[in-house]
Design a protein around this motif. Structure first.
Motif, short mmCIF file in Angstrom:
data_model
loop_
_atom_site.label_atom_id
_atom_site.label_comp_id
_atom_site.label_asym_id
_atom_site.label_seq_id
_atom_site.Cartn_x
_atom_site.Cartn_y
_atom_site.Cartn_z
N PRO A 46 0.82 -1.20 0.00
CA PRO A 46 0.00 0.00 0.00
C PRO A 46 0.86 1.26 0.00
N ALA A 47 0.27 2.33 -0.50
CA ALA A 47 0.97 3.61 -0.57
C ALA A 47 -0.02 4.74 -0.33
N ARG A 48 0.51 5.88 0.05
CA ARG A 48 -0.32 7.06 0.30
C ARG A 48 0.36 8.27 -0.33
N ALA A 49 -0.44 9.11 -0.96
CA ALA A 49 0.05 10.37 -1.51
C ALA A 49 -0.59 11.51 -0.72
N TRP A 50 0.22 12.27 -0.03
CA TRP A 50 -0.24 13.43 0.73
C TRP A 50 -0.14 14.63 -0.18
N LEU A 51 -1.26 15.34 -0.36
CA LEU A 51 -1.30 16.52 -1.23
C LEU A 51 -1.50 17.76 -0.38
N TYR A 52 -0.49 18.62 -0.33
CA TYR A 52 -0.51 19.84 0.46
C TYR A 52 -0.73 21.05 -0.44
N HIS A 53 -1.44 22.02 0.09
CA HIS A 53 -1.64 23.30 -0.61
C HIS A 53 -2.19 23.11 -2.02
N LEU A 54 -3.21 22.27 -2.14
CA LEU A 54 -3.81 22.08 -3.47
C LEU A 54 -4.38 23.40 -3.98
N PRO A 55 -4.07 23.73 -5.21
CA PRO A 55 -4.66 24.95 -5.78
C PRO A 55 -6.16 24.72 -6.02
N SER A 56 -6.91 25.80 -6.12
CA SER A 56 -8.33 25.68 -6.44
C SER A 56 -8.47 25.03 -7.81
N VAL A 57 -9.63 24.50 -8.07
CA VAL A 57 -9.87 23.83 -9.36
C VAL A 57 -9.56 24.78 -10.51
N GLN A 58 -9.92 26.04 -10.37
CA GLN A 58 -9.69 27.02 -11.44
C GLN A 58 -8.21 27.32 -11.65
N GLN A 59 -7.38 27.10 -10.63
CA GLN A 59 -5.96 27.46 -10.72
C GLN A 59 -5.05 26.27 -11.02
N ARG A 60 -5.59 25.10 -11.20
CA ARG A 60 -4.75 23.90 -11.36
C ARG A 60 -4.06 23.80 -12.70
N GLY A 61 -4.63 24.34 -13.74
CA GLY A 61 -4.00 24.28 -15.05
C GLY A 61 -3.61 22.87 -15.43
N GLU A 62 -2.37 22.67 -15.84
CA GLU A 62 -1.90 21.36 -16.29
C GLU A 62 -1.86 20.33 -15.17
N LEU A 63 -1.88 20.78 -13.92
CA LEU A 63 -1.86 19.84 -12.79
C LEU A 63 -3.22 19.18 -12.57
N ALA A 64 -4.29 19.74 -13.14
CA ALA A 64 -5.63 19.18 -12.95
C ALA A 64 -5.70 17.72 -13.39
N ALA A 65 -5.16 17.40 -14.54
CA ALA A 65 -5.22 16.03 -15.04
C ALA A 65 -4.42 15.08 -14.15
N ILE A 66 -3.31 15.53 -13.60
CA ILE A 66 -2.49 14.70 -12.70
C ILE A 66 -3.25 14.42 -11.42
N ILE A 67 -3.87 15.45 -10.84
CA ILE A 67 -4.62 15.28 -9.60
C ILE A 67 -5.81 14.35 -9.83
N GLU A 68 -6.51 14.51 -10.94
CA GLU A 68 -7.63 13.62 -11.27
C GLU A 68 -7.16 12.18 -11.44
N LEU A 69 -6.01 11.98 -12.06
CA LEU A 69 -5.48 10.64 -12.25
C LEU A 69 -5.10 10.01 -10.91
N LEU A 70 -4.49 10.76 -10.02
CA LEU A 70 -4.17 10.23 -8.70
C LEU A 70 -5.43 9.76 -7.99
N GLU A 71 -6.49 10.56 -8.07
CA GLU A 71 -7.74 10.21 -7.41
C GLU A 71 -8.41 9.00 -8.07
N ALA A 72 -8.32 8.90 -9.39
CA ALA A 72 -8.87 7.74 -10.09
C ALA A 72 -8.12 6.46 -9.72
N ALA A 73 -6.79 6.56 -9.60
CA ALA A 73 -6.00 5.39 -9.19
C ALA A 73 -6.37 4.97 -7.78
N ALA A 74 -6.58 5.93 -6.90
CA ALA A 74 -6.98 5.62 -5.52
C ALA A 74 -8.31 4.89 -5.51
#
Length: 91
Positions: A46-74
């Motif tokens: 098992p593994a855990r990804a701690w996400l600190y200081h997440l930008p708002s959805v509107q400010q994520r830009g190219e990171l939005a797809a990465i964050i969505e993928l992490l959540e889909a994998a979880a």
């Protein structure tokens, strides 16, 4: 794994941090397909990804797809991989 989005401003920076922390040997691809393969097939669970200081959805830009993928994998890995959003109080 710990990802602080005050320091991570781009996909390139995220992949660099992921590579440093994942423990996966060898060449790690810096794209969404490679990240999915690493999370669902190569990452020691098992593994855990701690996400600190997440930008708002509107400010994520190219990171939005990465964050969505992490959540889909979880979601797919049903408790073997956990994404933990951390609220950080600024004082």
């Amino acid at each position: 794994m710990h990802f602080d989005f005050l320091a991570i401003r781009s996909g390139e920076e995220f992949f660099r941090c992921f590579t440093e922390q994942s423990g996966i040997a060898g060449e790690v691809g810096a794209n969404l397909d490679a990240l999915w393969e690493m999370l669902t097939g190569e990452l020691r669970l098992p593994a855990r990804a701690w996400l600190y200081h997440l930008p708002s959805v509107q400010q994520r830009g190219e990171l939005a797809a990465i964050i969505e993928l992490l959540e889909a994998a979880a979601q797919q890995l049903q408790g073997d991989f956990i994404v933990q959003r951390v609220q950080v109080c600024r004082g």
